[in-house]
Design an enzyme around this catalytic site. Structure first.
Site, mmCIF file in Angstrom:
data_model
loop_
_atom_site.group_PDB
_atom_site.id
_atom_site.type_symbol
_atom_site.label_atom_id
_atom_site.label_comp_id
_atom_site.label_asym_id
_atom_site.label_seq_id
_atom_site.Cartn_x
_atom_site.Cartn_y
_atom_site.Cartn_z
ATOM 1 C CG ASN A 226 -21.485 3.702 13.395
ATOM 2 O OD1 ASN A 226 -22.342 4.720 14.665
ATOM 3 N ND2 ASN A 226 -21.902 2.538 12.857
ATOM 4 C CE LYS B 34 -22.745 -0.442 15.251
ATOM 5 N NZ LYS B 34 -22.786 -1.538 14.880
ATOM 6 C CG HIS C 207 -24.612 1.283 9.468
ATOM 7 N ND1 HIS C 207 -25.267 0.187 10.699
ATOM 8 C CD2 HIS C 207 -23.506 0.710 10.054
ATOM 9 C CE1 HIS C 207 -25.165 -0.360 11.156
ATOM 10 N NE2 HIS C 207 -23.894 0.171 11.171
ATOM 11 C CD GLU D 94 -26.504 -1.406 13.666
ATOM 12 O OE1 GLU D 94 -26.098 -0.250 14.198
ATOM 13 O OE2 GLU D 94 -25.919 -2.405 14.316
ATOM 14 C CD GLU E 180 -20.529 -1.609 8.948
ATOM 15 O OE1 GLU E 180 -19.285 -0.624 9.416
ATOM 16 O OE2 GLU E 180 -21.341 -1.042 8.535
ATOM 17 N N GLY F 151 -20.939 -6.512 15.353
ATOM 18 C CA GLY F 151 -21.488 -6.722 16.795
ATOM 19 C C GLY F 151 -21.331 -8.143 17.042
ATOM 20 C CB SER G 161 -16.503 -8.153 14.770
ATOM 21 O OG SER G 161 -17.610 -7.922 15.324
#
Ligand code: 13P
Length: 255
Positions: A13, A15, A98, A100, A170, A176, A216
């Site tokens: 991904n 991003k 996702h 985010e 996730e 991250g 991660s």
């Protein structure tokens, strides 16, 4: 558990990283790094890079995905991209839900469901993301929350469409941050997801569905995470932007 039934899927991904020009260089490095993969390899890139990525990956073992999709087929939705537009470009996968997007763009379980349905109806494979925040983990509600997110995301998704659904677990606190879930934590939640899939669709479909871990994941921890019976692959952020690191994760999944 019958992991042998499931081919691992390693998906990058990207991003909001890489211009289309920069993507050419990364894909040129990725192609040799993953060419011997014995797993499915996907790169999910920004919309502006998709056409380049599809073109560059033709004739290779790398599939291309988008990072989001709108749920309407067409119309007055300024700035949005439909599933048909992705299919027309040659895109095969799309990430929905996702964290985010949930966190910064007001995505809800209901819109994740609508996007997932739209993607599946257009013929795409949906990588549906679920996962708890740190506060939710500390409150002891991880399993309930992930069950709920999974069930709502899959509302009205048919048994036939489930062959094109991947669930990505996730944990938000691991994204991250360099703070990876332990392989036991990843296994526990991926197994809980498979259990809910069994309740919704029966054992056979639950056993056939790919459940990934993301957060991660890197060259150093991939093998341990992927050794767990219910962890069938990874959704990789930072490490997917480096050909050697992504190649090492793909190699770990190919063992
Ligand atoms: P990182 O691998 O950078 O933690 O990102 C994970 C992720 O969000 C993939 O979708």
């Amino acid at each position: 558990m019958n992991k042998a039934k499931r081919k691992p899927v390693i998906a990058g991904n990207w991003k909001m990283n890489k211009t289309a020009t920069e993507a050419v260089e990364l894909i040129d490095a990725l192609i040799p790094a993953v060419k011997d993969a014995d797993c499915t390899v996907v790169i999910c890139t920004p919309f502006t890079t998709l056409a380049t990525a599809v073109e560059k990956c033709k004739g290779t073992n790398i599939c291309v995905g988008a990072e989001n999709v709108h749920f309407e087929k067409s119309g007055a939705y300024t700035g949005e991209i439909s599933a048909d537009m992705l299919v027309d470009l040659g895109v095969k996968y799309v990430i929905t839900g996702h964290s985010e997007r949930r966190q910064y763009f007001a995505e809800t379980d209901e819109t994740v469901n609508k996007r997932t349905k739209a993607a599946l109806e257009a013929g795409l494979t949906a990588i549906v993301c679920v996962g708890e925040s740190l506060a939710q983990r500390e409150q002891g509600v991880t399993e309930e929350l992930v069950r709920l997110q999974t069930k709502i995301a899959l509302q009205n998704v048919t048994a036939e469409e489930m062959s094109r659904v991947i669930i990505a677990y996730e944990p938000v606190w691991a994204i991250g941050t360099g703070r990876t879930a332990t392989s036991e934590q990843a296994e526990e939640v991926c197994a809980a997801i498979r259990k809910v899939l069994g309740e919704l669709y029966g054992e056979e479909i639950a056993e056939a569905t790919v459940v990934q871990y993301g957060g991660s994941m890197n060259a150093a921890n991939a093998e341990e995470l992927l050794s767990k019976p219910n962890v069938d692959g990874g959704l990789i952020g930072g490490a997917s932007l480096k050909a050697d690191a992504f190649g090492a994760i793909v190699a770990a999944a190919s063992k």
